[in-house]
Design an enzyme around this catalytic site. Structure first.
Site, PDB file in Angstrom:
ATOM      1  N   LYS A   5       3.509  11.730   5.541  1.00  0.00           N
ATOM      2  CA  LYS A   5       3.533  11.676   4.082  1.00  0.00           C
ATOM      3  C   LYS A   5       2.297  12.354   3.513  1.00  0.00           C
ATOM      4  O   LYS A   5       1.175  12.085   3.930  1.00  0.00           O
ATOM      5  CB  LYS A   5       3.602  10.215   3.627  1.00  0.00           C
ATOM      6  CG  LYS A   5       3.700  10.017   2.119  1.00  0.00           C
ATOM      7  CD  LYS A   5       3.940   8.543   1.807  1.00  0.00           C
ATOM      8  CE  LYS A   5       3.964   8.281   0.313  1.00  0.00           C
ATOM      9  NZ  LYS A   5       4.306   6.871   0.010  1.00  0.00           N
ATOM     10  N   PHE A   8       0.856  -1.180   0.000  1.00  0.00           N
ATOM     11  CA  PHE A   8       0.000   0.000   0.000  1.00  0.00           C
ATOM     12  C   PHE A   8       0.892   1.230   0.000  1.00  0.00           C
ATOM     13  O   PHE A   8       1.705   1.418   0.910  1.00  0.00           O
ATOM     14  CB  PHE A   8      -0.904  -0.022   1.237  1.00  0.00           C
ATOM     15  CG  PHE A   8      -2.014   0.983   1.212  1.00  0.00           C
ATOM     16  CD1 PHE A   8      -2.864   1.096   0.118  1.00  0.00           C
ATOM     17  CD2 PHE A   8      -2.238   1.812   2.299  1.00  0.00           C
ATOM     18  CE1 PHE A   8      -3.901   2.019   0.095  1.00  0.00           C
ATOM     19  CE2 PHE A   8      -3.279   2.738   2.294  1.00  0.00           C
ATOM     20  CZ  PHE A   8      -4.105   2.834   1.192  1.00  0.00           C
ATOM     21  N   CYS A   9       0.775   2.060  -1.006  1.00  0.00           N
ATOM     22  CA  CYS A   9       1.697   3.177  -1.216  1.00  0.00           C
ATOM     23  C   CYS A   9       1.902   4.022   0.034  1.00  0.00           C
ATOM     24  O   CYS A   9       3.023   4.393   0.375  1.00  0.00           O
ATOM     25  CB  CYS A   9       1.181   4.051  -2.360  1.00  0.00           C
ATOM     26  SG  CYS A   9       2.113   5.578  -2.623  1.00  0.00           S
ATOM     27  N   PHE A  10       0.798   4.314   0.742  1.00  0.00           N
ATOM     28  CA  PHE A  10       0.891   5.252   1.849  1.00  0.00           C
ATOM     29  C   PHE A  10       1.442   4.624   3.129  1.00  0.00           C
ATOM     30  O   PHE A  10       1.584   5.304   4.145  1.00  0.00           O
ATOM     31  CB  PHE A  10      -0.476   5.891   2.104  1.00  0.00           C
ATOM     32  CG  PHE A  10      -0.974   6.667   0.926  1.00  0.00           C
ATOM     33  CD1 PHE A  10      -0.230   7.723   0.421  1.00  0.00           C
ATOM     34  CD2 PHE A  10      -2.163   6.342   0.292  1.00  0.00           C
ATOM     35  CE1 PHE A  10      -0.666   8.453  -0.675  1.00  0.00           C
ATOM     36  CE2 PHE A  10      -2.600   7.058  -0.805  1.00  0.00           C
ATOM     37  CZ  PHE A  10      -1.857   8.113  -1.295  1.00  0.00           C
TER      38      PHE A  10
END
Length: 272
Positions: free
Chosen positions: A165, A149-151
């Protein structure tokens, strides 16, 4: 170095659904000629909210696809790598250019830093002290770890504010072309994504942020204008308001129909 005063196309397509958004991004890339085309900055939104998978992810490994289908949440696959992203309550940008348009950035990391510079300026204009993770992370913190998951992780040139972020960015680069897109989260939305994830994430509210959570309430149209101004200033270029050409529209339509509307592509990365 970058050609000062060079003209870039500025295209605002407004909100589109997931397949249409990814089709337009690829159509812009497909129609771009590194020697003769004007570079492009595109702004867009997502309606309805959707998940986008990194180019090499397997959808079923990171998402509950049955629940996505049941609740009508689209799942699309990007042409860029990286982790899964949930797109809602955000302004998204994409950039299409050639290496000569950012000639002082020879490596992928350098081009990331260069092309994300306008985000730092934009957030500064909004009153936030933003910087890159590589410059604003405690010593010993691991950056660049692979996450589904990118975040859930930070790359060196992710934008952070107070250690959190703010959005995510992904790039695809060849010797002749550079394509990058990324998100600018307006309001908190990640909690809506968690039920669909195979791996349940914790503490995302502490490691990520949206503009609203950082105390910035901004009208989306005003934000678009600020982004355009900061991009032109940071890159030293002139933005010319433009629209998709007939050829780009037709290519986008075909890509949406044959690729981004296809379960085999979105779930497995297989075309045809």
């Amino acid at each position: 170095m970058t050609i000062v005063g060079e003209s870039w196309r500025f295209i605002d397509t407004g909100p589109l659904d997931g397949p249409a958004n990814m089709a337009v991004d690829e159509a812009l890339l497909e129609h771009f000629h590194p020697e003769t085309s004007q570079p492009v900055l595109r702004l867009y939104g997502w309606h309805p909210p959707a998940f986008s998978l990194g180019r090499y992810q397997q959808a079923a490994e990171v998402l509950d696809l049955e629940l996505c289908a049941e609740r009508g949440v689209p799942v699309v696959r990007r042409i860029t790598g990286g982790g899964l992203i949930y797109h809602a309550e955000e302004l998204t940008y994409s950039i299409v250019c050639a290496p000569k348009h950012i000639a002082e950035a020879g490596t992928v990391k350098e081009s990331f830093a260069r092309l994300c510079g306008f985000l730092i300026r934009t957030y500064g204009r909004l009153g936030l002290k933003a910087g890159f993770a590589v410059d604003n992370t405690p010593a010993g913190t691991r950056l660049g770890g692979r996450t589904a998951f990118c975040f859930a992780g930070k790359e060196e040139y992710d934008v952070v504010v107070a250690g959190r972020k703010l959005g995510g960015n992904a790039q695809r680069r060849t010797k002749r072309l550079i394509f990058q897109h990324g998100s600018m989260p307006l309001r908190p939305a990640l909690s809506s994504a968690i039920p669909f994830l195979r791996e349940k994430m914790s503490a995302l509210d502490k490691s990520t942020a949206s503009l609203a959570e950082l105390g910035v309430a901004v009208d989306e149209e005003a934000l678009k204008q600020t982004v355009a101004e900061c991009f032109a200033e940071t890159m030293g270029v002139i933005l010319q308001t433009d629209a998709l050409t007939a050829g780009e529209l037709e290519t986008g339509r075909q890509l949406e129909e044959k690729k981004y509307g296809s379960f085999s592509w979105n779930a497995h990365g297989i075309t045809g």
